[in-house]
Design a protein around this motif. Structure first.
Motif, PDB file in Angstrom:
ATOM      1  N   ASP A  45     -11.458   8.510  -6.366  1.00 48.64           N
ATOM      2  CA  ASP A  45     -12.834   8.515  -6.878  1.00 48.64           C
ATOM      3  C   ASP A  45     -13.842   8.818  -5.770  1.00 48.64           C
ATOM      4  N   GLY A  46     -13.472   9.735  -4.881  1.00 46.59           N
ATOM      5  CA  GLY A  46     -14.363  10.156  -3.811  1.00 46.59           C
ATOM      6  C   GLY A  46     -14.376   9.257  -2.587  1.00 46.59           C
ATOM      7  N   ALA A  47     -13.707   8.113  -2.656  1.00 46.18           N
ATOM      8  CA  ALA A  47     -13.667   7.200  -1.511  1.00 46.18           C
ATOM      9  C   ALA A  47     -12.373   7.415  -0.730  1.00 46.18           C
ATOM     10  N   LEU A  48     -12.499   7.535   0.565  1.00 45.87           N
ATOM     11  CA  LEU A  48     -11.324   7.713   1.411  1.00 45.87           C
ATOM     12  C   LEU A  48     -10.497   6.439   1.449  1.00 45.87           C
ATOM     13  N   LEU A  49      -9.172   6.581   1.410  1.00 42.76           N
ATOM     14  CA  LEU A  49      -8.254   5.461   1.587  1.00 42.76           C
ATOM     15  C   LEU A  49      -7.798   5.521   3.035  1.00 42.76           C
ATOM     16  N   THR A  50      -8.253   4.564   3.816  1.00 38.97           N
ATOM     17  CA  THR A  50      -8.049   4.606   5.261  1.00 38.97           C
ATOM     18  C   THR A  50      -7.199   3.433   5.742  1.00 38.97           C
ATOM     19  N   GLY A  51      -6.757   3.546   6.966  1.00 33.88           N
ATOM     20  CA  GLY A  51      -5.994   2.477   7.593  1.00 33.88           C
ATOM     21  C   GLY A  51      -4.649   2.960   8.070  1.00 33.88           C
ATOM     22  N   GLU A  60       3.187  -0.822  -0.065  1.00 32.85           N
ATOM     23  CA  GLU A  60       2.721  -0.597  -1.440  1.00 32.85           C
ATOM     24  C   GLU A  60       1.382   0.145  -1.454  1.00 32.85           C
ATOM     25  N   ASP A  61       0.434  -0.273  -0.610  1.00 30.72           N
ATOM     26  CA  ASP A  61      -0.859   0.415  -0.555  1.00 30.72           C
ATOM     27  C   ASP A  61      -0.707   1.826   0.013  1.00 30.72           C
ATOM     28  N   GLY A  62       0.197   1.994   0.965  1.00 27.26           N
ATOM     29  CA  GLY A  62       0.467   3.333   1.488  1.00 27.26           C
ATOM     30  C   GLY A  62       1.035   4.245   0.411  1.00 27.26           C
ATOM     31  N   ALA A  63       1.942   3.720  -0.415  1.00 25.34           N
ATOM     32  CA  ALA A  63       2.517   4.509  -1.512  1.00 25.34           C
ATOM     33  C   ALA A  63       1.447   4.885  -2.532  1.00 25.34           C
ATOM     34  N   ASP A 106       9.044   3.031   8.064  1.00 27.69           N
ATOM     35  CA  ASP A 106       9.246   3.193   6.620  1.00 27.69           C
ATOM     36  C   ASP A 106       8.402   4.308   6.012  1.00 27.69           C
ATOM     37  N   GLN A 107       8.178   5.380   6.772  1.00 29.60           N
ATOM     38  CA  GLN A 107       7.406   6.508   6.248  1.00 29.60           C
ATOM     39  C   GLN A 107       7.969   7.031   4.921  1.00 29.60           C
ATOM     40  N   PRO A 108       9.309   7.137   4.776  1.00 32.93           N
ATOM     41  CA  PRO A 108       9.831   7.621   3.493  1.00 32.93           C
ATOM     42  C   PRO A 108       9.418   6.748   2.297  1.00 32.93           C
ATOM     43  N   LYS A 109       9.354   5.439   2.490  1.00 33.63           N
ATOM     44  CA  LYS A 109       8.933   4.548   1.401  1.00 33.63           C
ATOM     45  C   LYS A 109       7.487   4.807   1.012  1.00 33.63           C
ATOM     46  N   VAL A 110       6.660   5.151   1.977  1.00 35.32           N
ATOM     47  CA  VAL A 110       5.261   5.467   1.694  1.00 35.32           C
ATOM     48  C   VAL A 110       5.164   6.772   0.903  1.00 35.32           C
ATOM     49  N   ILE A 111       5.828   7.805   1.377  1.00 37.44           N
ATOM     50  CA  ILE A 111       5.740   9.116   0.720  1.00 37.44           C
ATOM     51  C   ILE A 111       6.433   9.107  -0.643  1.00 37.44           C
ATOM     52  N   ASN A 112       7.306   8.122  -0.878  1.00 35.32           N
ATOM     53  CA  ASN A 112       7.875   7.963  -2.224  1.00 35.32           C
ATOM     54  C   ASN A 112       6.787   7.802  -3.278  1.00 35.32           C
ATOM     55  N   GLY A 113       5.633   7.297  -2.895  1.00 35.62           N
ATOM     56  CA  GLY A 113       4.518   7.184  -3.845  1.00 35.62           C
ATOM     57  C   GLY A 113       4.153   8.527  -4.446  1.00 35.62           C
ATOM     58  N   ALA A 114       4.211   9.577  -3.642  1.00 41.48           N
ATOM     59  CA  ALA A 114       3.940  10.938  -4.139  1.00 41.48           C
ATOM     60  C   ALA A 114       5.152  11.492  -4.875  1.00 41.48           C
ATOM     61  N   SER A 115       6.326  11.346  -4.274  1.00 37.85           N
ATOM     62  CA  SER A 115       7.544  11.904  -4.878  1.00 37.85           C
ATOM     63  C   SER A 115       7.825  11.291  -6.245  1.00 37.85           C
TER      64      SER A 115
END
Length: 153
Positions: A45-51, A60-63, A106-115
């Motif tokens: 919604d136009g707000a950057l998700l940072t961190g 979970e938030d990364g995914a 755990d980068q793969p677990k994060v990118i699983n959010g997209a996959s």
């Protein structure tokens, strides 16, 4: 409404307008039947998700952040296809970048959010090759950036 967009609607997702580039590049390049889409950053919604993962941002938030990147990729793909998302044949490859500490693995677990989202939304057409890598920092401090290659008809 395309068949893919009907499925997105069933998932409660409406594609936003494709975001404009933030620097000197184009949002996508079509070469033959492949669309190369520039990196889409995590935003909602136009707000950057940072961190940074490993420093206050959960897997979970990364995914969830990665999922927003996938939605941005589909918005760019729709623009590349002249508004007809049903021209999609398949997702070919994603490259996901995760802002994380040096000891986060755990980068793969994060990118699983997209996959996972792309497979849910697109079925077999959403299955793809993938890389998931760490980055010390990403543009504007975002948590995730993902670029993609898509095959179209």
């Amino acid at each position: 409404m395309s068949n893919f967009e009907k499925r997105l609607a069933e998932l409660g997702v409406t594609l936003p307008d494709a975001p404009a580039p933030a620097a000197n590049y184009v949002p996508f390049v079509v070469v033959g039947d492949l669309v190369h889409i520039s990196g889409q950053i995590s935003q909602k919604d136009g707000a950057l998700l940072t961190g940074k993962l490993g420093d206050g941002v959960s897997i979970e938030d990364g995914a969830k952040a990665a999922r927003t990147c996938a939605i941005g990729l589909l918005a760019q793909l729709k623009a590349a296809c002249g508004g007809d998302l049903d021209r999609l044949v398949r997702v070919v490859k994603l490259t996901g970048f995760v802002s994380s500490t040096a000891d986060f693995t755990d980068q793969p677990k994060v990118i699983n959010g997209a996959s996972d989202f792309l497979v849910d939304a697109l079925g077999e057409a959403g299955r793809h090759a993938r890389s998931a890598v760490s980055a010390a920092s990403l543009p504007l401090g975002v948590t995730v950036e993902i670029e993609g290659i898509f095959q179209i008809r």
